[in-house]
Design an enzyme around this catalytic site. Structure first.
Site, mmCIF file in Angstrom:
data_model
loop_
_atom_site.group_PDB
_atom_site.id
_atom_site.type_symbol
_atom_site.label_atom_id
_atom_site.label_comp_id
_atom_site.label_asym_id
_atom_site.label_seq_id
_atom_site.Cartn_x
_atom_site.Cartn_y
_atom_site.Cartn_z
ATOM 1 N N LYS A 83 51.262 44.486 37.153
ATOM 2 C CA LYS A 83 50.529 45.393 38.407
ATOM 3 C C LYS A 83 51.306 45.988 39.704
ATOM 4 C CE LYS A 83 45.906 44.686 37.846
ATOM 5 N NZ LYS A 83 46.521 42.979 37.421
ATOM 6 N N ARG A 125 37.859 48.038 36.954
ATOM 7 C CA ARG A 125 37.477 47.464 36.307
ATOM 8 C C ARG A 125 36.720 46.746 35.261
ATOM 9 N NH1 ARG A 125 41.785 43.757 39.831
ATOM 10 N NH2 ARG A 125 41.949 41.690 38.811
ATOM 11 N N ARG A 157 53.383 30.833 40.243
ATOM 12 C CA ARG A 157 53.478 31.752 41.039
ATOM 13 C C ARG A 157 52.505 31.813 42.315
ATOM 14 N NH1 ARG A 157 50.726 38.048 40.078
ATOM 15 N NH2 ARG A 157 47.843 37.432 40.315
ATOM 16 N N ARG A 213 47.777 30.877 45.090
ATOM 17 C CA ARG A 213 45.946 31.463 45.881
ATOM 18 C C ARG A 213 45.519 30.257 45.748
ATOM 19 N NH1 ARG A 213 46.223 37.706 43.525
ATOM 20 N NH2 ARG A 213 43.517 36.998 43.004
ATOM 21 N N ARG A 229 39.389 34.254 35.068
ATOM 22 C CA ARG A 229 39.398 35.554 35.510
ATOM 23 C C ARG A 229 40.137 36.227 34.196
ATOM 24 N NH1 ARG A 229 44.024 35.085 39.727
ATOM 25 N NH2 ARG A 229 43.920 36.919 39.479
HETATM 26 P P1 AMP Z 1 43.340 40.641 41.993
HETATM 27 O O1 AMP Z 1 44.316 40.539 43.347
HETATM 28 O O2 AMP Z 1 43.534 42.204 41.497
HETATM 29 O O3 AMP Z 1 44.054 39.930 40.911
HETATM 30 O O4 AMP Z 1 41.793 40.270 42.409
HETATM 31 C C1 AMP Z 1 41.628 39.203 42.750
HETATM 32 C C2 AMP Z 1 40.140 39.261 42.667
HETATM 33 O O5 AMP Z 1 38.928 39.880 43.623
HETATM 34 C C3 AMP Z 1 39.124 39.271 41.837
HETATM 35 O O6 AMP Z 1 39.636 38.225 40.054
HETATM 36 C C4 AMP Z 1 37.661 39.700 41.518
HETATM 37 O O7 AMP Z 1 37.129 38.785 42.100
HETATM 38 C C5 AMP Z 1 38.217 40.732 42.855
HETATM 39 N N1 AMP Z 1 38.987 42.005 41.947
HETATM 40 C C6 AMP Z 1 39.494 43.065 42.716
HETATM 41 N N2 AMP Z 1 39.354 44.240 42.923
HETATM 42 C C7 AMP Z 1 38.212 43.517 41.908
HETATM 43 C C8 AMP Z 1 37.467 45.012 41.730
HETATM 44 N N3 AMP Z 1 37.852 46.700 40.631
HETATM 45 N N4 AMP Z 1 36.168 44.882 41.317
HETATM 46 C C9 AMP Z 1 35.573 43.643 41.211
HETATM 47 N N5 AMP Z 1 36.225 42.447 41.375
HETATM 48 C C10 AMP Z 1 37.718 42.941 41.752
#
Ligand code: AMP
Length: 214
Positions: free
Chosen positions: A14, A89, A128, A161, A172
């Protein structure tokens, strides 16, 4: 122009697809994960708070996340489409987004769910790496950076990461199933959901997403 949400598990593509579509069309790509990582890098108070959740693969509390999105959206003209990536989310975040959009005179016209089987997700995350500077994503097997260790786009260092170790990734994925997957029914009930098969090449998936957008 109406806004869209990209929904999908970690490594569904995404972020990559949202960034590429936004760049090609002059839309705003709003990734809450990228905003949090930027705060982490700058060591802001918000970043220090978010770190404790991100490093465990848990979600940052809704109120903190929604306030950050509100701040980012404030100056975006209603004529410019926003592609939300990784937000909302949770169901409370989705209802907060409704309120926020109404407050700002914006509308949501599509939610695209990117579907990838769990075994493929695990395989994708294993290879990744992400640019620490501009957050571009590469896969060491399928789409490595041209110069090993450095970003094609900005020359910054690429690395795994900190939340992409096998244990954190497993959490996750569980968090996605428990807290985010209910949004599929939430948005289907409102007639906004379009499912897209996210397997295949980036170009193929991008074409499918393009066809699913208004
Ligand atoms: P992502 O880059 O979208 O995979 O997000 C990495 C991490 O950031 C997630 O595992 C959460 O800890 C935090 N995070 C990102 N977006 C959200 C959200 N909408 N609500 C809560 N935590 C978030």
């Amino acid at each position: 122009m109406s806004d869209v949400v990209f929904l999908g598990p970690p490594a569904s593509g995404k972020g990559t697809q949202a960034a590429s579509l936004a760049q090609a069309n002059g839309w705003i790509h709003l990734s809450t994960g990228a905003l949090f990582r930027d705060h982490l890098k700058r060591k802001t108070t918000l970043g220090e708070l978010a770190r404790t959740y991100i490093d465990r693969g848990e979600l940052v509390p809704d109120s903190v996340t929604v306030d950050m999105v509100r701040e980012r959206l404030r100056d975006v003209p209603t004529s410019t489409r926003v592609v939300f990536d990784g937000f909302p989310r949770t169901v409370p975040q989705a209802t907060a987004l409704d309120d926020l959009l109404a407050e700002l005179g914006r509308t949501l016209s599509r939610v695209v769910e990117l579907e990838v089987p769990r075994d493929e997700i695990v395989r994708r995350i294993a290879g990744r790496v992400t640019c620490a500077s501009c957050q571009a994503v590469y896969n060491l097997e399928t789409s490595p950076p041209h110069r090993p260790g450095f970003c094609d786009r900005c020359g910054g260092p690429v690395a795994t990461r900190s939340d992409e170790t096998p244990e954190v990734v497993a959490n996750r994925l569980d968090v996605y199933e428990r807290q985010t997957a209910p949004l599929v029914a939430f948005y289907r009930g409102r007639g906004l959901l379009e499912r897209v098969d996210a397997r295949g090449s980036l170009a193929e998936v991008r074409r499918r997403i393009g066809a699913a957008l208004p």
